[in-house]
Enzyme design. Sequence first.
Site, PDB file in Angstrom:
ATOM      1  N   GLU A 205       0.865  -1.253   0.003  1.00  0.00           N
ATOM      2  CA  GLU A 205      -0.095   0.098   0.008  1.00  0.00           C
ATOM      3  C   GLU A 205       0.940   1.283   0.006  1.00  0.00           C
ATOM      4  O   GLU A 205       1.888   1.295   0.668  1.00  0.00           O
ATOM      5  CB  GLU A 205      -0.905  -0.049   1.175  1.00  0.00           C
ATOM      6  CG  GLU A 205      -1.806   1.147   1.409  1.00  0.00           C
ATOM      7  CD  GLU A 205      -1.272   2.323   2.273  1.00  0.00           C
ATOM      8  OE1 GLU A 205      -2.078   3.187   2.539  1.00  0.00           O
ATOM      9  OE2 GLU A 205       0.004   2.138   2.752  1.00  0.00           O
ATOM     10  N   ARG A 248      -9.933   9.034   1.680  1.00  0.00           N
ATOM     11  CA  ARG A 248      -8.291   8.452   1.556  1.00  0.00           C
ATOM     12  C   ARG A 248      -8.062   7.882   0.504  1.00  0.00           C
ATOM     13  O   ARG A 248      -8.523   6.446   0.421  1.00  0.00           O
ATOM     14  CB  ARG A 248      -7.988   7.720   2.926  1.00  0.00           C
ATOM     15  CG  ARG A 248      -6.527   7.636   2.955  1.00  0.00           C
ATOM     16  CD  ARG A 248      -6.538   6.948   4.476  1.00  0.00           C
ATOM     17  NE  ARG A 248      -5.111   7.013   4.990  1.00  0.00           N
ATOM     18  CZ  ARG A 248      -4.668   7.844   5.551  1.00  0.00           C
ATOM     19  NH1 ARG A 248      -5.381   8.812   6.095  1.00  0.00           N
ATOM     20  NH2 ARG A 248      -3.337   7.879   5.970  1.00  0.00           N
ATOM     21  N   ARG A 250      -5.865   5.894  -2.114  1.00  0.00           N
ATOM     22  CA  ARG A 250      -4.448   5.138  -2.018  1.00  0.00           C
ATOM     23  C   ARG A 250      -4.233   4.355  -3.171  1.00  0.00           C
ATOM     24  O   ARG A 250      -5.292   3.638  -3.812  1.00  0.00           O
ATOM     25  CB  ARG A 250      -4.402   4.339  -0.405  1.00  0.00           C
ATOM     26  CG  ARG A 250      -4.148   5.383   0.603  1.00  0.00           C
ATOM     27  CD  ARG A 250      -2.765   5.999   0.659  1.00  0.00           C
ATOM     28  NE  ARG A 250      -2.624   6.859   1.825  1.00  0.00           N
ATOM     29  CZ  ARG A 250      -2.661   8.122   1.972  1.00  0.00           C
ATOM     30  NH1 ARG A 250      -3.406   8.852   0.830  1.00  0.00           N
ATOM     31  NH2 ARG A 250      -2.331   8.634   3.100  1.00  0.00           N
TER      32      ARG A 250
END
Length: 398
Positions: A205, A248, A250
């Site tokens: 990640e 968020r 990612r």
Amino acid sequence: MQDILSSIEVALSPLAIPVTPEGSLTKAVTDQWIFALAYDKPLYAAGRGISHSQLIQVLHDNELFIDREHLKQQLLTATVIKPPQEPAFTFIDLFAGIGGMRIGFQNAGGTCVFSSEYDKNAQETYARNHGDFPFGDITKIPVENIPDHDVLIGGFPCQPFSHAGVSARNAVGKEHGFKCETQGNLFFNIMDIVAIKKPKILFLENVRNIERHDGGHTFKVIKQSIEDAGYVFKYAIIDSSSVVPQRRVRCYMVCYDKDLPVDFQFPEFQGVPIPLKTILEPTVDASFTISDRLWKGHIDRTQRNLERGTGFTAYTADLNKPSNTLVARYGKDGKECLIPQEGKNPRLLTPRECARLQGFPEEFLLPKAKTPAYKQFGNSVSVPVIEQISKKMIKDLM
């Protein structure tokens, strides 16, 4: 209960000291061994001759040995975030932070056989919640000592690749990306582990910008390195706002043995965005309200930046929408997410609200001080995103 576990740790320490790597505590070794004994899993330093029978003999010699099931129940009782009693696979947790990815993979049925985290405050939070103390500097740990595992997970440091991190480094003449000597080259430590341990699956990640960093060259190197190691490389850019009240975005990478006859596809995250107001405390201590000076500074800088068309802007959050991305520097001034208050200056989120933004369970023990709490949750992951991806990974690939 804890006294028995502490006694076992003390008994194993003399054996652990010679195999404790520089930058790690002996407690990391003994904790991993205790978990491995309880769950009958691979041991740290097995390549150095450490065996289950050897550890059991030490406990017998100290009149401490109890059967595996009893030891497992003691660990479960003493652990806040509990692993599955009958795990279906093993994983290692690199650049572990406070264990957000570990929670997701445990919820998918896995058990952690090794963890590593550099930041000492994060190590403490990790240990308080997960029951084992993580190893330290991954660059100091002999790869052959790391236990065998099915899945390698790692949120390797994102600052050298993030948009803000690149801008900040450029501003002061520092290198970024792979040229950042302290953080940027840690991806290659992952590949050193992969080369020797050959896990079935890699799960990585990082920030969204890693896909575009250095004109796409950085991402090309990552992809090529993984494919050259014998893995299929898949990735997805995912926004967490359908599973937590936070935008968020990612980059998630799932890599698996190229000989597997499957074509993994990421789960969809297309639900309705979750409003920020759903995780806010009804009453909050006045210490979270920002000062007149700080609020005026936000207003003045926002106006200047709007006039010149660049720089940050600070507004109070729309509680009916997800928050902006929580970042590690949030505790400095809270500009990314200021909560409006009637008749008062806006306030910061509380650490518990930050935990909820990331999808951590309510029983998760917070750091005792605000500053490390904000940093740790800002550096962490959206747990429900990790859980959904990991469950589909295990279903499709294991």
